[in-house]
Design an enzyme around this catalytic site. Structure first.
Site, mmCIF file in Angstrom:
data_model
loop_
_atom_site.group_PDB
_atom_site.id
_atom_site.type_symbol
_atom_site.label_atom_id
_atom_site.label_comp_id
_atom_site.label_asym_id
_atom_site.label_seq_id
_atom_site.Cartn_x
_atom_site.Cartn_y
_atom_site.Cartn_z
ATOM 1 C CG ASP A 16 -1.936 -0.928 1.319
ATOM 2 O OD1 ASP A 16 -2.222 -1.692 0.449
ATOM 3 O OD2 ASP A 16 -2.873 -0.913 2.345
ATOM 4 N NE ARG A 64 -3.697 -1.802 -4.362
ATOM 5 C CZ ARG A 64 -3.420 -1.879 -3.290
ATOM 6 N NH1 ARG A 64 -3.009 -0.869 -2.517
ATOM 7 N NH2 ARG A 64 -3.337 -3.125 -2.646
HETATM 8 C C1 LIG Z 1 -8.263 -1.646 -4.335
HETATM 9 C C2 LIG Z 1 -7.826 -0.467 -3.561
HETATM 10 C C3 LIG Z 1 -6.601 -0.052 -2.981
HETATM 11 C C4 LIG Z 1 -6.439 1.185 -2.110
HETATM 12 N N1 LIG Z 1 -5.179 1.526 -1.654
HETATM 13 C C5 LIG Z 1 -4.925 2.623 -1.399
HETATM 14 C C6 LIG Z 1 -3.603 2.853 -0.894
HETATM 15 O O1 LIG Z 1 -2.770 1.939 -0.926
HETATM 16 N N2 LIG Z 1 -3.139 4.196 -0.561
HETATM 17 C C7 LIG Z 1 -4.237 5.121 -0.483
HETATM 18 O O2 LIG Z 1 -3.848 6.204 -0.218
HETATM 19 N N3 LIG Z 1 -5.397 4.926 -0.943
HETATM 20 C C8 LIG Z 1 -5.835 3.511 -1.415
HETATM 21 N N4 LIG Z 1 -7.043 3.372 -1.953
HETATM 22 C C9 LIG Z 1 -8.035 4.232 -1.596
HETATM 23 C C10 LIG Z 1 -8.186 5.502 -2.824
HETATM 24 O O3 LIG Z 1 -6.927 6.457 -2.876
HETATM 25 C C11 LIG Z 1 -9.307 6.293 -2.889
HETATM 26 O O4 LIG Z 1 -9.488 7.073 -1.666
HETATM 27 C C12 LIG Z 1 -10.861 5.681 -2.998
HETATM 28 O O5 LIG Z 1 -10.370 4.626 -3.699
HETATM 29 C C13 LIG Z 1 -11.872 6.463 -3.250
HETATM 30 O O6 LIG Z 1 -11.396 6.951 -4.558
HETATM 31 P P1 LIG Z 1 -12.190 6.649 -5.927
HETATM 32 O O7 LIG Z 1 -11.181 6.454 -6.905
HETATM 33 O O8 LIG Z 1 -12.849 5.534 -5.799
HETATM 34 O O9 LIG Z 1 -12.914 8.174 -6.314
HETATM 35 P P2 LIG Z 1 -13.857 8.826 -5.698
HETATM 36 O O10 LIG Z 1 -14.306 9.928 -6.739
HETATM 37 O O11 LIG Z 1 -13.481 9.337 -4.293
HETATM 38 O O12 LIG Z 1 -15.307 7.936 -5.763
HETATM 39 C C14 LIG Z 1 -16.148 7.541 -6.823
HETATM 40 C C15 LIG Z 1 -17.297 7.015 -6.493
HETATM 41 O O13 LIG Z 1 -16.995 5.697 -5.852
HETATM 42 C C16 LIG Z 1 -17.824 5.763 -4.553
HETATM 43 N N5 LIG Z 1 -17.094 5.630 -3.555
HETATM 44 C C17 LIG Z 1 -15.621 5.998 -3.460
HETATM 45 N N6 LIG Z 1 -15.373 5.680 -2.182
HETATM 46 C C18 LIG Z 1 -16.362 5.168 -1.419
HETATM 47 C C19 LIG Z 1 -16.394 5.069 -0.245
HETATM 48 N N7 LIG Z 1 -15.489 4.770 0.727
HETATM 49 N N8 LIG Z 1 -17.920 4.704 0.471
HETATM 50 C C20 LIG Z 1 -18.573 4.414 -0.376
HETATM 51 N N9 LIG Z 1 -18.695 4.755 -1.797
HETATM 52 C C21 LIG Z 1 -17.362 5.196 -2.205
HETATM 53 C C22 LIG Z 1 -18.985 6.741 -4.799
HETATM 54 O O14 LIG Z 1 -19.852 6.529 -5.528
HETATM 55 C C23 LIG Z 1 -18.071 7.783 -5.445
HETATM 56 O O15 LIG Z 1 -18.938 8.791 -6.040
HETATM 57 C C24 LIG Z 1 -7.275 2.056 -2.543
HETATM 58 C C25 LIG Z 1 -8.657 2.316 -3.137
HETATM 59 C C26 LIG Z 1 -8.664 0.831 -3.832
HETATM 60 C C27 LIG Z 1 -9.973 0.742 -4.540
#
Ligand SMILES: Cc1cc2nc3c(=O)[nH]c(=O)nc-3n(C[C@H](O)[C@H](O)[C@H](O)COP(=O)(O)OP(=O)(O)OC[C@H]3O[C@@H](n4cnc5c(N)ncnc54)[C@H](O)[C@@H]3O)c2cc1C
Length: 285
Positions: free
Chosen positions: A122, A172
């Site tokens: 991560d 990732r």
């Molecule tokens: C597989 C995976 C691994 C990850 N690993 C890391 C990491 O190592 N380090 C790090 O900094 N971040 C990590 N993240 C988190 C990432 O940085 C984002 O904060 C998170 O994915 C939300 O951003 P988004 O790209 O989905 O876009 P957004 O614009 O935030 O979300 C798009 C849509 O997805 C849905 N959504 C998003 N998040 C949520 C939630 N929490 N609850 C409900 N609905 C939601 C909503 O409908 C939203 O409108 C990871 C995410 C994923 C999916």
């Protein structure tokens, strides 16, 4: 709030807190995660497991966490699932000793390789990026089956990608979940998704193996890249199934473990509506 000690002690011990966290994790035990992974497999969705925990300050805890990951790799393989795990470097001792942490991840990578699996690292807050990149470089030179998360919202990321590309990395790509200052990270939704698009294309053009980790379906459609899509357990589950049914490679990150407080607070912060969900779950409605 993810660093609030008072809440951090009380919420995980309350039934209401546990009930609310269940939106994003099938349960605290490894068995809960494996059972959820088996249900996802029925829909053609692969998984990656992560045991929650971070900022370890005692070497024996870091060693115990690493052993827990070996058990998780074995359990995944025994269930006929992809042996993919994702670790936080600070959970395996980065704040104590980067060399020992690299050794722990190397041992996991060896075990994972024997099971045709992958160990993902991560990315944590911005003060840890340099140490995490160094760690990845060290381990990746010895083990091709190690992947790294990078965060599109950081202004430095395109330069970090240039540094990593010669390693033919497995990446990732996420938007980024920690609160960072404007001079360090883009702040607006628009800027962050533009940066994500730019970095995704830079990675693909540079020959990296890329997992697009986002739940932003519009962004995925705009990118239109033939990469694995990675999402979180409990977020847009319908879209996960739909994408898999369309033939896209989908992998879901499943969390387990009792140390879920800081992680759960970050999930709430990602979407304000989650706070209302949590409050409703807490009062049991
Ligand atoms: C597989 C995976 C691994 C990850 N690993 C890391 C990491 O190592 N380090 C790090 O900094 N971040 C990590 N993240 C988190 C990432 O940085 C984002 O904060 C998170 O994915 C939300 O951003 P988004 O790209 O989905 O876009 P957004 O614009 O935030 O979300 C798009 C849509 O997805 C849905 N959504 C998003 N998040 C949520 C939630 N929490 N609850 C409900 N609905 C939601 C909503 O409908 C939203 O409108 C990871 C995410 C994923 C999916």
């Amino acid at each position: 709030m993810s660093r609030n000690r008072w809440l951090g002690k009380r919420l995980p011990n309350s039934r209401a807190g546990r009930r609310a966290a269940r939106k994003f994790m099938p349960g605290e035990r490894l068995e809960d995660a494996i059972a959820a992974a088996q249900r996802l497999r029925a829909d053609g969705i692969a998984v990656v497991l992560t045991e929650l925990g971070e900022d370890i300050t005692d070497a024996s805890d870091a060693q115990r966490a690493a052993q827990g990951y070996e058990v998780a790799l074995e359990a995944l393989a025994a269930a006929g699932l992809d042996a993919h795990v994702s670790v936080k470097a600070t959970h395996l001792g980065l704040l104590l000793d980067p060399g020992d942490t690299a050794e722990r991840i190397s041992t996991l990578a060896e075990r994972a390789a024997a099971l045709k699996g992958v160990v993902w690292i991560d990315m944590e807050a911005s003060n840890l990026v340099d140490a995490t990149l160094d760690l990845y470089e060290t381990v990746r030179r010895r083990h091709p089956n190690v992947g790294l998360c990078i965060q599109a919202y950081l202004r430095r990321t395109p330069a970090d990608v240039e540094r990593l590309l010669p390693l033919k990395p497995r990446i990732r790509l996420v938007k980024g979940t920690y609160r960072e200052a404007p001079e360090i990270a883009y702040q607006s939704r628009r800027e962050v998704s533009d940066a994500y698009e730019q970095v995704a294309r830079q990675l693909v053009a540079g020959g990296a193996e890329v997992g697009l980790a986002t739940q932003d379906i519009d962004l995925l459609n705009r990118l239109d890249l033939d990469c694995e899509i990675q999402m979180m357990y409990g977020v847009r589950a319908g879209d996960q199934r739909k994408l898999a049914a369309q033939g896209r490679r989908v992998r879901v990150l499943i969390s387990y473990g009792s140390e879920w407080f800081a992680w759960y607070m970050r999930r709430l912060a990602e979407r304000p509506a989650n706070v209302w969900f949590a409050l409703r779950a807490a009062v049991g409605s």
